[in-house]
Scaffold this active site. Structure first.
Site, mmCIF file in Angstrom:
data_model
loop_
_atom_site.group_PDB
_atom_site.id
_atom_site.type_symbol
_atom_site.label_atom_id
_atom_site.label_comp_id
_atom_site.label_asym_id
_atom_site.label_seq_id
_atom_site.Cartn_x
_atom_site.Cartn_y
_atom_site.Cartn_z
ATOM 1 N N LYS A 188 -4.426 2.385 -3.698
ATOM 2 C CA LYS A 188 -5.555 1.605 -4.034
ATOM 3 C C LYS A 188 -5.101 -0.173 -3.703
ATOM 4 O O LYS A 188 -4.020 -1.033 -3.623
ATOM 5 C CB LYS A 188 -5.078 1.329 -5.914
ATOM 6 C CG LYS A 188 -6.008 0.779 -6.167
ATOM 7 C CD LYS A 188 -5.782 0.347 -8.022
ATOM 8 C CE LYS A 188 -5.722 -1.179 -8.197
ATOM 9 N NZ LYS A 188 -5.695 -2.062 -7.547
ATOM 10 N N GLY A 240 3.721 -6.202 -4.881
ATOM 11 C CA GLY A 240 2.563 -6.554 -6.502
ATOM 12 C C GLY A 240 3.573 -7.515 -7.831
ATOM 13 O O GLY A 240 5.071 -8.245 -6.980
ATOM 14 N N SER A 241 3.132 -8.414 -8.352
ATOM 15 C CA SER A 241 3.926 -8.716 -9.621
ATOM 16 C C SER A 241 5.352 -8.462 -10.142
ATOM 17 O O SER A 241 4.887 -6.677 -10.839
ATOM 18 C CB SER A 241 2.914 -9.231 -10.776
ATOM 19 O OG SER A 241 2.869 -8.538 -11.704
ATOM 20 N N GLY A 245 4.792 -4.375 -11.488
ATOM 21 C CA GLY A 245 6.544 -4.288 -11.167
ATOM 22 C C GLY A 245 7.414 -3.272 -12.369
ATOM 23 O O GLY A 245 8.173 -1.949 -12.622
ATOM 24 N N GLU A 262 8.403 -3.801 -4.221
ATOM 25 C CA GLU A 262 8.677 -4.675 -3.627
ATOM 26 C C GLU A 262 7.332 -6.526 -4.523
ATOM 27 O O GLU A 262 6.940 -6.088 -4.458
ATOM 28 C CB GLU A 262 7.610 -4.889 -1.688
ATOM 29 C CG GLU A 262 8.504 -5.520 -1.375
ATOM 30 C CD GLU A 262 7.731 -7.451 -0.724
ATOM 31 O OE1 GLU A 262 7.994 -8.073 -1.632
ATOM 32 O OE2 GLU A 262 6.289 -7.311 -0.198
ATOM 33 N N CYS A 296 4.627 -13.535 -0.680
ATOM 34 C CA CYS A 296 5.611 -13.391 -1.617
ATOM 35 C C CYS A 296 7.656 -14.105 -1.623
ATOM 36 O O CYS A 296 7.586 -14.042 -2.015
ATOM 37 C CB CYS A 296 5.980 -12.157 -2.164
ATOM 38 S SG CYS A 296 5.430 -10.857 -0.942
ATOM 39 N N GLU A 393 7.770 -18.163 -10.272
ATOM 40 C CA GLU A 393 7.366 -17.645 -8.520
ATOM 41 C C GLU A 393 5.821 -18.633 -8.773
ATOM 42 O O GLU A 393 5.043 -18.211 -10.065
ATOM 43 C CB GLU A 393 7.115 -16.397 -8.868
ATOM 44 C CG GLU A 393 6.530 -15.790 -7.251
ATOM 45 C CD GLU A 393 6.031 -14.737 -7.643
ATOM 46 O OE1 GLU A 393 5.665 -13.940 -7.457
ATOM 47 O OE2 GLU A 393 6.070 -14.589 -5.388
HETATM 48 P P1 ADP Z 1 -0.511 -10.212 -8.684
HETATM 49 O O1 ADP Z 1 -0.268 -11.190 -9.952
HETATM 50 O O2 ADP Z 1 -0.309 -10.598 -7.489
HETATM 51 O O3 ADP Z 1 -2.012 -9.682 -8.758
HETATM 52 P P2 ADP Z 1 -0.388 -7.396 -9.527
HETATM 53 O O4 ADP Z 1 0.759 -6.818 -9.639
HETATM 54 O O5 ADP Z 1 -1.342 -8.275 -11.569
HETATM 55 O O6 ADP Z 1 0.447 -9.010 -8.757
HETATM 56 O O7 ADP Z 1 -1.208 -6.940 -8.568
HETATM 57 C C1 ADP Z 1 -0.657 -5.659 -7.637
HETATM 58 C C2 ADP Z 1 -1.542 -4.742 -7.685
HETATM 59 O O8 ADP Z 1 -0.989 -3.892 -8.888
HETATM 60 C C3 ADP Z 1 -3.153 -4.832 -8.035
HETATM 61 O O9 ADP Z 1 -3.754 -3.648 -6.647
HETATM 62 C C4 ADP Z 1 -3.063 -4.494 -9.114
HETATM 63 O O10 ADP Z 1 -4.565 -4.287 -9.497
HETATM 64 C C5 ADP Z 1 -2.473 -2.736 -9.587
HETATM 65 N N1 ADP Z 1 -2.251 -3.280 -10.912
HETATM 66 C C6 ADP Z 1 -2.461 -4.344 -11.967
HETATM 67 N N2 ADP Z 1 -1.915 -4.077 -12.840
HETATM 68 C C7 ADP Z 1 -0.895 -2.386 -12.968
HETATM 69 C C8 ADP Z 1 -0.513 -1.015 -13.618
HETATM 70 N N3 ADP Z 1 -0.982 -2.227 -15.086
HETATM 71 N N4 ADP Z 1 -0.180 -0.251 -13.345
HETATM 72 C C9 ADP Z 1 -0.649 -0.269 -12.088
HETATM 73 N N5 ADP Z 1 -1.607 -1.408 -10.949
HETATM 74 C C10 ADP Z 1 -1.374 -2.174 -11.438
#
Ligand code: ADP
Length: 481
Positions: A188, A240-241, A245, A262, A296, A393
């Site tokens: 995704k 991601g965030s 995570g 990561e 990151c 961050e």
């Molecule tokens: P950022 O703050 O860098 O946008 P996110 O962690 O929100 O980081 O997003 C990174 C990825 O994780 C995106 O593809 C987002 O759609 C997906 N994402 C966001 N929320 C969830 C969740 N609860 N479970 C799994 N994936 C998620």
């Protein structure tokens, strides 16, 4: 070309968009076919430099994710896991070659969709993404040589969720090692930058890769959560965030799923008094303003030894003033657009916090384009170690600057962070590099350079920056039993 202040003014040099092919609407890539989302829901992908809509993207539901996982499972059991590794390698090579052929188109789409300067997508993102496929194609039939003492077995179906800062590169980091190790994939992309992953799906289709080996499902966080919670997924790889995570870690606790995360960073870039100062200033600029700070491992905390601090800050401001901010498609542009309105608001919130905390702010004086999401490169001096802007961050072009007197002091300060993704050290002395690199708690430490990546070298973090490594043999191991 004229010179004003210390900055040359160039005529615009826009990369052409006439050669790119984009559909108005993208469906889901499942089992080798383009499938409409079951809820018939779509969302828009916006060009952050102009705020114009580029395309509509399918929003995958739980049922769509289930379809993708079933396709990946079938492809795993019946085709991919039983295929000769040398045959798997050929497919991965073919994908790499096709990506290379389409490199220019991919670079332009990456810039349109994400806001990063064309120079970066053309010279960094796309070539590195291709190189990841080439690199892992090379390992696909040598797994036993790579891990000689082990009985090599793939994991099965990998669910992969990626962010918006390096869309195609992150897709390559995830897909290439998974395939080389014999797994199938449901990936995704991030909701604001799905287009190059969808173009990659077209490339995968053209490569003849057996149906279901790679499935691309687009959507928002709920689509990601559906992947994480699907019972028939063997491995979750997430970038991601830190907050998401942590949710993922909770969701998979007590299941048999393997996980690699990561996450965020607040990386220290450390300049010692014997460093080559001009070179260090270039490295600082590259470390935090590169890709608008949407990295990151951005060097977002600068530590400068007291005796050279004034000179470094003066030269840094001078260099910042010479940066070109504007249309990301212009080949002269150094600083493009912030990826989304939400991210710009987050960055602006932190800038306000920095001012309230009493730090001294310096922002580049350039004009911002009338439309689009832009942020002036910003530094804060007189920053306290405990301040929010030095701890959290920001994920934007905002740098905190602190000084130090002794090496022990800077090691303590650099390590005093919930994160531990990367660090940089600038000094003339090899012994100091070894001393610092052995004591800094960061997954990657660069010496006299910053933000250098190579498919052969592993990347990953300590503490809240996550666990597991991507790249190199470590990245391959993450997809093996
Ligand atoms: P950022 O703050 O860098 O946008 P996110 O962690 O929100 O980081 O997003 C990174 C990825 O994780 C995106 O593809 C987002 O759609 C997906 N994402 C966001 N929320 C969830 C969740 N609860 N479970 C799994 N994936 C998620």
């Amino acid at each position: 070309m004229t010179e004003s202040n210390n900055k040359w003014e160039y005529a615009p040099s826009l990369e052409s968009t006439s050669h790119i092919q984009l559909k108005e609407r993208y469906d889901l890539f499942i089992d080798g076919k383009w499938v409409k989302p079951s809820d018939n829901r779509y969302f828009s992908s916006i060009n952050p430099a102009t705020e114009e809509k580029i395309a509509e993207i399918a929003w995958a539901s739980d049922a769509d994710v289930d379809l993708a996982v079933k396709a990946a499972r079938k492809a795993y059991t019946e085709v991919w896991s039983v295929m000769k590794p040398s045959e798997r390698a050929k497919y991965i090579f073919r994908i790499a070659r096709l990506m290379q052929e389409k490199a220019r188109e991919l670079a332009v789409i990456e810039t349109l969709d994400g806001g990063k300067p064309i120079r970066e997508s053309r010279d960094i993102d796309i070539p590195l993404a291709c190189n990841h496929f080439f690199y892992y194609a090379g390992w696909a039939d040598k797994l036993q040589d790579a891990f000689p003492q082990r009985n090599i077995q793939s994991l099965g179906v990998a669910g992969q969720i990626i962010p918006w800062n390096f869309p195609l590169l992150m897709a390559a980091w995830k897909i290439a090692p998974a395939l080389a190790a014999g797994n199938t994939v449901v990936l995704k992309p991030a909701e604001s930058t799905s287009l190059t992953a969808l173009k990659l799906a077209e490339i995968i289709e053209a490569s003849g890769l057996p149906a279901g080996v790679v499935n691309i499902v687009t959507g928002h966080g709920d689509t990601g959560a559906a992947i994480v919670n699907h019972p028939d997924i063997d491995k979750i790889a997430f970038t991601g965030s830190t907050s998401v995570g942590k949710l993922i870690q909770k969701a998979v606790a007590g299941t048999a799923k393997k996980v690699s995360l990561e996450l965020g960073g607040k990386s220290a870039n450390i300049v010692l008094e014997d460093a080559p100062i001009d070179q260090a200033v270039e490295g600082i600029v590259n470390g935090i303003f590169f890709n608008q700070g949407h990295v990151c491992c951005a060097g977002s905390r600068l530590y400068v030894q007291e005796s050279i601090a004034d000179e470094v800050v003066r030269k840094l401001k001078q260099r910042m003033e010479s940066l070109y901010l504007g249309n990301p498609l212009d080949k002269n542009t150094d600083i493009g657009a912030i990826n989304s309105k939400e991210q710009l608001q987050t960055i602006e919130k932190y800038v306000e916090i920095g001012k309230k905390e009493g730090a001294d702010m310096y922002q580049v004086t350039c004009e911002l384009p009338a439309k689009g999401f832009y942020c002036r490169p910003t530094i804060f001096t007189n920053v306290a170690q405990s301040s929010v802007i030095a701890q959290e961050e920001i994920f934007g072009p905002v740098l905190t600057v602190q000084t130090f007197r002794t090496i022990d002091e800077v090691i303590q300060k650099a390590n005093n962070s919930p994160y531990g993704l990367a660090a940089g050290v600038w000094t003339d002395k090899g012994s100091r590099i070894f001393n610092l690199t052995s004591k800094l708690r960061a997954g990657v430490v660069w010496a006299n350079t910053y933000n250098k990546f190579d498919p052969a070298s592993p990347f990953g973090g300590y503490k809240e920056s996550g666990f597991g490594r991507e790249g190199g043999l470590h990245g391959l191991e993450a997809y093996l039993k």
